[in-house]
Write an enzyme that holds these catalytic residues in place. Structure first.
Site, mmCIF file in Angstrom:
data_model
loop_
_atom_site.group_PDB
_atom_site.id
_atom_site.type_symbol
_atom_site.label_atom_id
_atom_site.label_comp_id
_atom_site.label_asym_id
_atom_site.label_seq_id
_atom_site.Cartn_x
_atom_site.Cartn_y
_atom_site.Cartn_z
ATOM 1 N N GLY A 8 30.186 32.941 40.057
ATOM 2 C CA GLY A 8 29.442 33.670 40.272
ATOM 3 C C GLY A 8 27.781 33.468 40.063
ATOM 4 C CE1 TYR A 136 33.263 45.204 37.039
ATOM 5 C CE2 TYR A 136 33.887 46.620 35.178
ATOM 6 C CZ TYR A 136 33.171 45.362 35.885
ATOM 7 O OH TYR A 136 32.833 44.404 35.257
HETATM 8 P P1 NDP Z 1 26.829 39.857 40.263
HETATM 9 O O1 NDP Z 1 27.015 41.291 40.762
HETATM 10 O O2 NDP Z 1 24.714 39.588 39.646
HETATM 11 O O3 NDP Z 1 26.943 38.206 40.887
HETATM 12 C C1 NDP Z 1 28.131 38.795 41.177
HETATM 13 C C2 NDP Z 1 28.728 36.750 41.059
HETATM 14 O O4 NDP Z 1 30.083 37.201 42.032
HETATM 15 C C3 NDP Z 1 27.663 36.309 42.619
HETATM 16 O O5 NDP Z 1 27.946 35.762 42.606
HETATM 17 C C4 NDP Z 1 29.035 36.552 43.677
HETATM 18 O O6 NDP Z 1 28.032 35.709 45.191
HETATM 19 C C5 NDP Z 1 29.390 36.465 43.278
HETATM 20 N N1 NDP Z 1 31.536 36.858 44.267
HETATM 21 C C6 NDP Z 1 31.430 38.196 44.748
HETATM 22 N N2 NDP Z 1 32.536 38.375 44.922
HETATM 23 C C7 NDP Z 1 33.168 36.780 45.687
HETATM 24 C C8 NDP Z 1 34.106 36.405 46.144
HETATM 25 N N3 NDP Z 1 34.423 37.171 46.546
HETATM 26 N N4 NDP Z 1 34.234 35.042 45.824
HETATM 27 C C9 NDP Z 1 33.183 34.057 45.135
HETATM 28 N N5 NDP Z 1 31.874 34.732 45.078
HETATM 29 C C10 NDP Z 1 31.912 36.094 44.376
HETATM 30 O O7 NDP Z 1 26.857 39.855 38.758
HETATM 31 P P2 NDP Z 1 26.770 39.894 37.198
HETATM 32 O O8 NDP Z 1 25.970 38.455 36.904
HETATM 33 O O9 NDP Z 1 26.346 41.352 36.790
HETATM 34 O O10 NDP Z 1 27.938 40.000 36.660
HETATM 35 C C11 NDP Z 1 28.406 38.424 35.730
HETATM 36 C C12 NDP Z 1 30.246 39.143 34.874
HETATM 37 O O11 NDP Z 1 29.931 39.822 34.117
HETATM 38 C C13 NDP Z 1 31.283 39.530 35.866
HETATM 39 O O12 NDP Z 1 32.141 39.038 35.997
HETATM 40 C C14 NDP Z 1 30.732 41.080 34.904
HETATM 41 O O13 NDP Z 1 31.750 42.275 35.492
HETATM 42 C C15 NDP Z 1 30.314 41.419 33.899
HETATM 43 N N6 NDP Z 1 29.432 42.264 33.777
HETATM 44 C C16 NDP Z 1 28.366 42.419 34.187
HETATM 45 C C17 NDP Z 1 27.463 43.628 33.319
HETATM 46 C C18 NDP Z 1 26.596 43.823 34.057
HETATM 47 O O14 NDP Z 1 26.092 44.670 33.846
HETATM 48 N N7 NDP Z 1 26.063 43.340 35.076
HETATM 49 C C19 NDP Z 1 28.323 44.325 32.534
HETATM 50 C C20 NDP Z 1 29.438 43.845 31.925
HETATM 51 C C21 NDP Z 1 30.300 42.601 32.074
HETATM 52 P P3 NDP Z 1 27.161 35.550 45.864
HETATM 53 O O15 NDP Z 1 26.224 36.487 45.737
HETATM 54 O O16 NDP Z 1 27.277 34.061 46.271
HETATM 55 O O17 NDP Z 1 27.702 36.561 47.137
#
Ligand code: NDP
Length: 321
Positions: A8, A136
Site C-alpha cells: 500500500g 471491512y
Molecule cells: P489508500 O486507499 O490511500 O491506499 C491503499 C493502498 O493499498 C494503495 O497503495 C493501493 O495500491 C493498495 N492496494 C489496494 N488494493 C490492493 C491490492 N489488491 N493489491 C496490492 N495493493 C493494493 O489507503 P490509506 O493509505 O488511507 O490506508 C492505509 C491503511 O490504513 C489501510 O490498511 C487502511 O485500512 C488503514 N486505515 C485508513 C484510514 C483512513 O482514514 N484512510 C483510517 C484507519 C486505518 P494502488 O494505489 O497502487 O492501487
C-alpha cells in the site's frame, strides 16, 4: 541492515511514510514502497513473487480495500473478501519468507458499535461493529487474531496499529469512495471553480449528515512518524492506538469550517440531514501511546488541513479524484 517492504506504499499513508524516509535517509534501513502495480495482493502467487523479489526483513502492511462510509455501506462483501485475501496472503508469505516483524493497520472504525468510551486496544473484539462497515471491520479484526496465532505457533512479532481517521496529501478524493475530509476538499474545490462568477454570499456548501458526529483525525505525516517509531521501538503483538488526544476530537461541521477557512470560502455551510451520519462517535484513548511517547506533538488540525488543501490545489491534475 533492515529491508522494509511497505504494502500500500502508493496510498495516503504509504506516501507519507515515503516522504519522512526521504527526509531522514536512514543508513541502516532500505525501504521499498509497493503499489498494486507491483503485485495484486489478493493473489497469493503475485504476493509470493513480490516478497521473493524484495526479500524484506520487515513489513509495514498498509494495502487494503479502503473507503468512506457510503462506499462501505454498499460493498460489505467486497470489503470483507478482498481484505481477508490481502491480509492472509501478506501475513502467511511474510512468515514463509522469514520476515521478523510485520506491522498491519487496523482502524478505530472497526470497534464495537455498542461500547463505552473512550475505546482502547483491549476492546477490539468486544461486540459487533457498526452495520455500515461490518465487512471491512471483521476482516481487519482478524489481523489481530492472526498476529496472535503467528506468535503462539512461531513466535513471530506480527503486530498492528489502530489509527483514527487519517488525512493528508495523496488522499483518495474520488467521490464514490472518499473519506469525509478528502470528500469535502474535492466538493468544495469543485464548487469554488464551477461557481467562480457567483457572489460569495450566494454560494452554499452542503455538509452530508447532521454535522454533529465527533471524530479524531490524524495527519498522515504524523501517523507516518509514529509508525516508523512502532517499527523501530514497539515490540509487542498487542495492537496500539495511534490517535490524537481525546481533547482534539472535532465535529464534522468543524471539519467543514476548517476546510472552508483553508479555501478562503466565505459562502454558507448547510447540513443535509437526509444523508447518513454513521457512528455518532468513536472516541479512542491514546493512553498507551502517551505512556510510551509522552512528548509527541501532533500537527495542529487547522495547519494540517491547510497543508492538505494546498497540496490538493497544487497537485489537482494527478490527484486520485
Ligand atoms: P489508500 O486507499 O490511500 O491506499 C491503499 C493502498 O493499498 C494503495 O497503495 C493501493 O495500491 C493498495 N492496494 C489496494 N488494493 C490492493 C491490492 N489488491 N493489491 C496490492 N495493493 C493494493 O489507503 P490509506 O493509505 O488511507 O490506508 C492505509 C491503511 O490504513 C489501510 O490498511 C487502511 O485500512 C488503514 N486505515 C485508513 C484510514 C483512513 O482514514 N484512510 C483510517 C484507519 C486505518 P494502488 O494505489 O497502487 O492501487
Amino acid at each position: 541492515m533492515k529491508k522494509v517492504l511497505v504494502t500500500g506504499g502508493t496510498g495516503l499513508v504509504g506516501k507519507a511514510l515515503e516522504a519522512i524516509i526521504k527526509k531522514e535517509r536512514p543508513t541502516d534501513e532500505e525501504w521499498y514502497f509497493a503499489g498494486s502495480k507491483d503485485a495484486d495482493l489478493t493473489n497469493l502467487a503475485a504476493t509470493q513473487a513480490l516478497f521473493a523479489k524484495e526479500k524484506p526483513t520487515h513489513v509495514i502492511h498498509l494495502a487494503a480495500m479502503v473507503g468512506g462510509l457510503f462506499h462501505n455501506m454498499n460493498n460489505n462483501l467486497d470489503f470483507l473478501r478482498n481484505n481477508l485475501l490481502i491480509n492472509d496472503n501478506v501475513l502467511q508469505t511474510a512468515h514463509e519468507q522469514g520476515c521478523t516483524k510485520v506491522i498491519s493497520c487496523l482502524s478505530t472504525c472497526i470497534f464495537p458499535d455498542k461500547t463505552t468510551y473512550p475505546i482502547d486496544e483491549t476492546m477490539v473484539h468486544n461486540g459487533p461493529p457498526h452495520p455500515s462497515n461490518y465487512g471491512y471491520s471483521y476482516a481487519k479484526r482478524l489481523i489481530d487474531i492472526q498476529n496472535h496465532a503467528y506468535n503462539d505457533k512461531y513466535g513471530r512479532l506480527y503486530t498492528s496499529v489502530i489509527p483514527c481517521n487519517i488525512f493528508g496529501p495523496h488522499d483518495n478524493y474520488k467521490p464514490e469512495v472518499s473519506h469525509v475530509i478528502p470528500g469535502m476538499i474535492n466538493r468544495m474545490h469543485k464548487l469554488i471553480t464551477e461557481q467562480a462568477d457567483t457572489p460569495e454570499s450566494e454560494k452554499v456548501f452542503t455538509v452530508f449528515g447532521s454535522g454533529k458526529p465527533l471524530r479524531q483525525f490524524i495527519y498522515s505525516l504524523d501517523l507516518a512518524e509514529l509508525m516508523i517509531w512502532v517499527l523501530r521501538s514497539y515490540d509487542s503483538v498487542e495492537p496500539i492506538v495511534l490517535s490524537v488526544d481525546e481533547a482534539q476530537e472535532v465535529t464534522i461541521f468543524e471539519v467543514a469550517q476548517a476546510i472552508a477557512t483553508a479555501f478562503e470560502f466565505k459562502g454558507k455551510l448547510v447540513c443535509d440531514t437526509s444523508k447518513a451520519d454513521g457512528q455518532y462517535k468513536k472516541t479512542a484513548s491514546n493512553a498507551k501511546l502517551r505512556s510510551l511517547l509522552p512528548e509527541y506533538t501532533f500537527t495542529d488540525f487547522e495547519t494540517a488541513i491547510k497543508t492538505s488543501v494546498e497540496w490538493y490545489r497544487s497537485n489537482y491534475e494527478q490527484a486520485r479524484k
